[in-house]
Design a protein around this motif. Structure first.
Motif, mmCIF file in Angstrom:
data_model
loop_
_atom_site.group_PDB
_atom_site.id
_atom_site.type_symbol
_atom_site.label_atom_id
_atom_site.label_comp_id
_atom_site.label_asym_id
_atom_site.label_seq_id
_atom_site.Cartn_x
_atom_site.Cartn_y
_atom_site.Cartn_z
ATOM 1 N N LEU A 173 49.153 -29.662 -10.611
ATOM 2 C CA LEU A 173 48.532 -29.673 -11.932
ATOM 3 C C LEU A 173 49.545 -29.409 -13.035
ATOM 4 N N GLY A 174 50.391 -28.395 -12.862
ATOM 5 C CA GLY A 174 51.367 -28.067 -13.896
ATOM 6 C C GLY A 174 52.325 -29.211 -14.166
ATOM 7 N N GLU A 175 52.811 -29.863 -13.122
ATOM 8 C CA GLU A 175 53.753 -30.974 -13.305
ATOM 9 C C GLU A 175 53.079 -32.162 -13.972
ATOM 10 N N VAL A 176 51.845 -32.449 -13.599
ATOM 11 C CA VAL A 176 51.126 -33.561 -14.239
ATOM 12 C C VAL A 176 50.935 -33.283 -15.726
ATOM 13 N N LEU A 177 50.526 -32.074 -16.070
ATOM 14 C CA LEU A 177 50.355 -31.734 -17.480
ATOM 15 C C LEU A 177 51.680 -31.800 -18.230
ATOM 16 N N ARG A 178 52.777 -31.375 -17.589
ATOM 17 C CA ARG A 178 54.092 -31.458 -18.232
ATOM 18 C C ARG A 178 54.448 -32.906 -18.547
ATOM 19 N N ARG A 200 37.447 -22.249 -29.521
ATOM 20 C CA ARG A 200 38.888 -22.157 -29.291
ATOM 21 C C ARG A 200 39.196 -21.138 -28.185
ATOM 22 N N GLU A 201 38.431 -20.049 -28.138
ATOM 23 C CA GLU A 201 38.600 -19.083 -27.051
ATOM 24 C C GLU A 201 38.308 -19.730 -25.699
ATOM 25 N N VAL A 202 37.243 -20.514 -25.640
ATOM 26 C CA VAL A 202 36.904 -21.204 -24.392
ATOM 27 C C VAL A 202 38.016 -22.171 -24.016
ATOM 28 N N LEU A 203 38.539 -22.907 -24.993
ATOM 29 C CA LEU A 203 39.628 -23.843 -24.715
ATOM 30 C C LEU A 203 40.861 -23.096 -24.227
ATOM 31 N N GLN A 204 41.171 -21.942 -24.813
ATOM 32 C CA GLN A 204 42.311 -21.159 -24.350
ATOM 33 C C GLN A 204 42.123 -20.749 -22.894
ATOM 34 N N CYS A 205 40.915 -20.359 -22.534
ATOM 35 C CA CYS A 205 40.631 -20.014 -21.138
ATOM 36 C C CYS A 205 40.842 -21.220 -20.226
ATOM 37 N N MET A 206 40.457 -22.407 -20.695
ATOM 38 C CA MET A 206 40.673 -23.621 -19.912
ATOM 39 C C MET A 206 42.161 -23.875 -19.720
ATOM 40 N N GLU A 254 41.501 -33.679 -20.115
ATOM 41 C CA GLU A 254 41.989 -34.317 -21.337
ATOM 42 C C GLU A 254 42.105 -33.302 -22.466
ATOM 43 N N ALA A 255 41.124 -32.408 -22.583
ATOM 44 C CA ALA A 255 41.160 -31.395 -23.641
ATOM 45 C C ALA A 255 42.338 -30.450 -23.459
ATOM 46 N N ILE A 256 42.607 -30.054 -22.221
ATOM 47 C CA ILE A 256 43.734 -29.167 -21.941
ATOM 48 C C ILE A 256 45.043 -29.863 -22.305
ATOM 49 N N THR A 257 45.156 -31.145 -21.949
ATOM 50 C CA THR A 257 46.367 -31.891 -22.265
ATOM 51 C C THR A 257 46.582 -31.975 -23.772
ATOM 52 N N LEU A 258 45.522 -32.291 -24.517
ATOM 53 C CA LEU A 258 45.611 -32.346 -25.972
ATOM 54 C C LEU A 258 46.025 -30.998 -26.548
ATOM 55 N N ALA A 265 49.477 -29.986 -28.557
ATOM 56 C CA ALA A 265 49.410 -29.444 -29.913
ATOM 57 C C ALA A 265 50.002 -28.047 -30.022
ATOM 58 N N GLY A 266 50.509 -27.516 -28.911
ATOM 59 C CA GLY A 266 51.218 -26.244 -28.962
ATOM 60 C C GLY A 266 50.511 -25.076 -28.306
ATOM 61 N N MET A 267 49.282 -25.248 -27.818
ATOM 62 C CA MET A 267 48.597 -24.154 -27.146
ATOM 63 C C MET A 267 49.220 -23.948 -25.773
ATOM 64 N N ARG A 268 49.456 -22.701 -25.403
ATOM 65 C CA ARG A 268 50.113 -22.385 -24.143
ATOM 66 C C ARG A 268 49.280 -21.383 -23.355
ATOM 67 N N PRO A 269 49.450 -21.337 -22.033
ATOM 68 C CA PRO A 269 48.740 -20.318 -21.243
ATOM 69 C C PRO A 269 49.062 -18.909 -21.743
ATOM 70 N N SER A 270 48.065 -18.037 -21.680
ATOM 71 C CA SER A 270 48.273 -16.666 -22.109
ATOM 72 C C SER A 270 49.277 -15.973 -21.221
#
Length: 219
Positions: free
Chosen positions: A132-137, A161-167, A205-209, A213-218
């Protein structure tokens, strides 16, 4: 809740029919007649109204990716999960870019296939955790979208946005509900709303977007 209608597109008749029979034992899944080629797949998609398509990447001389393109063009609401013997990461990235919401190996058990079908039907998706990580990269590297993605993220409510961050953190719906102190149904509603606002068809798709756009795992 309406049962999920599943179309299997695979030119290996024995495998496809056995899988259809197995999925048919699930009370909430309804397998449709099996399609062995692109023509049959598109015809059944038009007449039978599947919710989820399980699509092999090799259909005789035809490319499953081309069939994916035609399915997405003609039936944009249909959720496509690739079910194949291939473990080609490049093909996996291409499939996601072209609208697939999941990728399963034919070596997986029918129980996982059923779970992924349910997830896909409810705006979720699934990729093998090991890649998953490599595909997203690769998706981020291939389609930079910092400005447009940021503008779309700005349309989300703070809770969405909190829900998306969790995703982005890799949590499933139950884990998101626990982290945020919400019910699973409320998380589902927020997920559906944020997907609609972002113009996305799946959590993947939402996670990729979001990551483009700059959102990163916590941390």
């Amino acid at each position: 809740m309406q049962p999920t209608r599943v179309l299997i597109v695979d030119d290996h008749a024995l495998f496809a029919e056995a899988l259809a029979a197995r999925l048919g034992r699930e009370p909430d899944l309804v397998p449709l007649p099996v399609a062995a080629d692109a023509r049959r797949a598109l015809a059944l998609a038009a007449t039978e109204g599947p919710d989820v398509v399980l699509l092999d990447l090799v259909l005789g001389a035809e490319s499953g990716l081309d069939v994916l393109d035609r399915l997405r063009e003609r039936h944009p609401r249909v959720r496509v999960v690739v079910l194949t013997a291939s473990d080609d990461l490049d093909a996996m990235v291409q499939a996601v870019r072209r609208g697939a919401v999941g990728w399963l190996s034919k070596t997986e058990g029918a129980g996982l296939v059923a779970q992924v079908v349910r997830s896909a039907a409810r705006s979720g998706g699934w990729l093998p955790p090991a890649v998953l990580g490599e595909v997203l990269r690769r998706l981020r590297a291939g389609e930079p979208e910092p400005n447009g993605g940021a503008r779309r993220l700005a349309e989300l409510t703070p809770r969405e946005r909190e829900v998306l961050q969790c995703m982005v953190d890799g949590l499933n719906r139950a884990e998101i509900a626990e982290r945020l102190g919400l019910s699973a149904n409320t998380v589902r509603t927020h997920t559906q709303n944020l997907l609609a606002k972002l113009g996305m068809h799946s959590a993947l798709e939402a996670i990729t977007l979001a990551m483009r756009a700059g959102m990163r795992p916590s941390a």
